[in-house]
Design an enzyme around this catalytic site. Structure first.
Site, PDB file in Angstrom:
ATOM      1  N   HIS A 188       0.841  -1.213   0.000  1.00  0.00           N
ATOM      2  CA  HIS A 188       0.000   0.000   0.000  1.00  0.00           C
ATOM      3  C   HIS A 188       0.868   1.252   0.000  1.00  0.00           C
ATOM      4  CE1 HIS A 188      -3.953   2.004   1.453  1.00  0.00           C
ATOM      5  NE2 HIS A 188      -3.159   2.908   0.919  1.00  0.00           N
ATOM      6  N   ASP A 200      -8.536   3.091  -3.498  1.00  0.00           N
ATOM      7  CA  ASP A 200      -7.960   3.719  -2.307  1.00  0.00           C
ATOM      8  C   ASP A 200      -7.911   5.237  -2.435  1.00  0.00           C
ATOM      9  OD1 ASP A 200      -6.767   3.680   0.309  1.00  0.00           O
ATOM     10  OD2 ASP A 200      -4.959   4.382  -0.695  1.00  0.00           O
ATOM     11  N   HIS A 227     -10.395   0.622   0.734  1.00  0.00           N
ATOM     12  CA  HIS A 227     -10.337   1.763   1.640  1.00  0.00           C
ATOM     13  C   HIS A 227     -11.743   1.873   2.213  1.00  0.00           C
ATOM     14  CE1 HIS A 227      -9.394   6.166   2.524  1.00  0.00           C
ATOM     15  NE2 HIS A 227     -10.711   6.145   2.603  1.00  0.00           N
ATOM     16  N   ASP A 234       1.381   2.722   3.670  1.00  0.00           N
ATOM     17  CA  ASP A 234       0.492   3.765   3.130  1.00  0.00           C
ATOM     18  C   ASP A 234       1.281   5.062   2.909  1.00  0.00           C
ATOM     19  OD1 ASP A 234      -1.685   5.082   2.128  1.00  0.00           O
ATOM     20  OD2 ASP A 234      -2.786   5.188   4.020  1.00  0.00           O
ATOM     21  N   HIS A 261       2.895  14.398   0.543  1.00  0.00           N
ATOM     22  CA  HIS A 261       2.261  15.668   0.163  1.00  0.00           C
ATOM     23  C   HIS A 261       3.307  16.767   0.341  1.00  0.00           C
ATOM     24  CE1 HIS A 261      -1.760  13.990  -0.192  1.00  0.00           C
ATOM     25  NE2 HIS A 261      -1.613  13.404   0.977  1.00  0.00           N
TER      26      HIS A 261
HETATM   27  N1  LIG Z   1      -3.780   7.682   3.725  1.00  0.00           N
HETATM   28  C1  LIG Z   1      -3.907   8.964   3.494  1.00  0.00           C
HETATM   29  O1  LIG Z   1      -4.052   9.727   4.434  1.00  0.00           O
HETATM   30  N2  LIG Z   1      -3.889   9.476   2.251  1.00  0.00           N
HETATM   31  C2  LIG Z   1      -3.805   8.767   1.026  1.00  0.00           C
HETATM   32  C3  LIG Z   1      -5.117   8.164   0.633  1.00  0.00           C
HETATM   33  C4  LIG Z   1      -5.489   6.915   1.358  1.00  0.00           C
HETATM   34  O2  LIG Z   1      -4.659   6.050   1.649  1.00  0.00           O
HETATM   35  O3  LIG Z   1      -6.671   6.736   1.650  1.00  0.00           O
HETATM   36  C5  LIG Z   1      -3.315   9.714  -0.057  1.00  0.00           C
HETATM   37  O4  LIG Z   1      -3.399   9.375  -1.242  1.00  0.00           O
HETATM   38  O5  LIG Z   1      -2.795  10.787   0.283  1.00  0.00           O
HETATM   39 ZN   LIG Z   2      -6.941   4.693   2.005  1.00  0.00          ZN
HETATM   40 ZN   LIG Z   3      -3.473   4.862   0.730  1.00  0.00          ZN
END
Ligand SMILES: NC(=O)N[C@@H](CC(=O)O)C(=O)O
Ligand SMILES: [Zn+2]
Ligand SMILES: [Zn+2]
Length: 431
Positions: A65, A158, A185, A311, A315
């Site tokens: 992920h 997701d 998700h 995950d 950003h």
């Molecule tokens: N996990 C997050 O907080 N953000 C993820 C999206 C996601 O995993 O749902 C993203 O794409 O920034």
């Molecule tokens: Zn997610």
């Molecule tokens: Zn994610």
């Protein structure tokens, strides 16, 4: 002509840690020798020798992920920077989520990611997800067969939950017919309240609305029933609540084909750790209450939750500077995942090293039917050397990721990868 790795404490992927010598030829492990088996006579002419110096040698980590952001959000991350960051974290196989622009709702975008990964991916194996719905809007299903044919590893929307139950059931039926997994998700949009943090102490203290646990668990429960009805392999993303763990545990007990993942931050942090209105502590799902943290830990420990994923969600500083309410959800994860878990759970004696490695290597491979994830004769030489003794503070300025959004800045951690190899080629090495 091949490569020897000598003086390693080798984890083969099973519940074993032993001194072994590894010989690699043509990207594959051709021999694994017990150190006691014979005196090592040195390399044959032309062989490369890597002296592990007593360090851990483990199967390369597998992260099912991640968000690599390319195409479309190259200011956050690219396939080049994301894979480099992954390699530094010891990851040799990573699966990237579909919320790019365009979304991976078409074969061309899947192929573009695979091609870019081949040419710019620093040797790391990249497995793209195909999206469940077109543009992840939840209105119309994608062409699953075409996405599979193009190389999609599984299907996921997701970033958002699939709101419509009929659409999810149709998706599961189609995926089941193709022998593919649906990766969800879980989030019911009608319960979100536009909140940025969980319902709990932090929200109360700051007078904020909170994201309730049911927003996640309702989808988990619904999807388990749909998985039972369709027989699909259903995998739950980033489990964060006590209720989700309970539902998955019950589903497994009655033989429903469900698996689940958890992220390091949901195992380590609760909403009570959030220092203030700082968006580097904002992610989806949000940090939950201490009770949820203990529940996901127990879920992982009793096998309810199968695997650990990062995950990794980069950003930019500008986006995160918008503050808790307006900044996007997500934190980066590749470069801190193993040291965090090693320091917090292995050094403290709660887990064995083998348990942690299994959840980051053998298990993800098993859940997603990958042939990587173990070290044995005949296996791909995907591995990581880790210095378990080296301790250092997390320095986000030093990340190879393009982004720096992490709540773990300054944390003193041990267990840093020093060399990562994919198919016998060193793809990252600490200088
Ligand atoms: N996990 C997050 O907080 N953000 C993820 C999206 C996601 O995993 O749902 C993203 O794409 O920034
Ligand atoms: Zn997610
Ligand atoms: Zn994610």
């Amino acid at each position: 002509m091949g490569t020897w790795i000598i003086n390693g404490k080798v984890n083969t992927g099973g519940n074993e840690l032993a001194e072994k010598r590894i010989y690699i030829e043509d990207g594959v492990i051709s021999r694994m020798e017990e150190v006691s088996s014979r005196e090592w006579n040195g390399a044959e002419a032309g062989d490369e020798v890597i002296d592990a110096g007593g360090r851990l040698v483990a199967p390369g980590f597998i992260d099912m992920h991640t968000h690599l952001r390319e195409p479309g959000f190259e200011h956050k991350e690219t396939i080049a920077t994301g894979t480099r960051s992954a390699a530094r974290g010891g990851f040799t196989t990573i699966a990237c989520m579909p919320n790019t622009r365009p979304v991976t709702d078409n074969p061309e975008t899947i192929k573009l990611i695979l091609e870019k990964a081949r040419t710019e991916g620093n040797g790391v194996r990249v497995l793209p997800y195909g999206s469940i719905s077109k543009q992840e809007l939840g209105r119309e299903l994608t062409d699953f067969a075409a996405l599979k044919e193009a190389g999609a590893v599984a299907f996921s929307d997701d970033g958002v939950g699939v709101q419509n139950s009929k659409m999810m059931k149709d998706a599961m039926r189609l995926a089941q017919g193709l022998g593919m997994t649906v990766v969800a998700h879980c989030e019911d949009d009608s319960l979100l309240e536009g909140a940025s943090v969980t319902e709990g102490a932090f929200a109360a203290k700051h007078g904020l609305k909170g994201i309730p646990n049911e927003s996640e668990a309702i989808h988990v429960g619904r999807d388990i029933l749909l998985a039972e009805a369709t027989g699909v392999h259903y995998h739950v993303c980033h489990v964060s609540t006590e209720q989700s763990v309970r539902l998955i545990r019950q589903a497994k007990a009655v033989g429903i084909n469900v698996t689940a993942e958890v992220c390091p931050h949901h195992l380590i942090l609760s909403d009570e750790d959030i220092p203030g209105m700082d968006a580097d502590w904002k992610m989806n799902p949000p940090l939950r209450t201490p009770r949820d943290v203990e529940a996901v830990l127990e879920g992982l420990e009793d096998g309810t939750i199968d695997i650990i994923v990062t995950d990794h969600a980069p950003h930019s500083p500008e986006e995160k500077a918008k503050g808790m309410a307006l900044a996007p959800f997500g934190i980066v994860g590749f470069e801190t995942a193993f040291p965090l878990l090693y320091t917090k759970f292995v050094q403290t004696g709660r887990w064995t090293l083998e348990f942690l490695l299994e959840r980051m290597t053998g298990k993800p491979a098993e859940v997603f039917g990958l042939k990587q994830g173990k070290l044995e004769a005949g296996a791909d030489a995907d591995l990581v050397l880790v210095d378990l003794d080296r301790s250092a503070a997390v320095d986000a300025a030093d990340f190879l990721s393009k982004s720096r959004n992490t709540p773990f800045i300054g944390w003193e951690l041990a267990g840093w990868p020093v060399l990562t190899m994919v198919a016998g080629k060193t793809v990252w090495q600490d200088e």
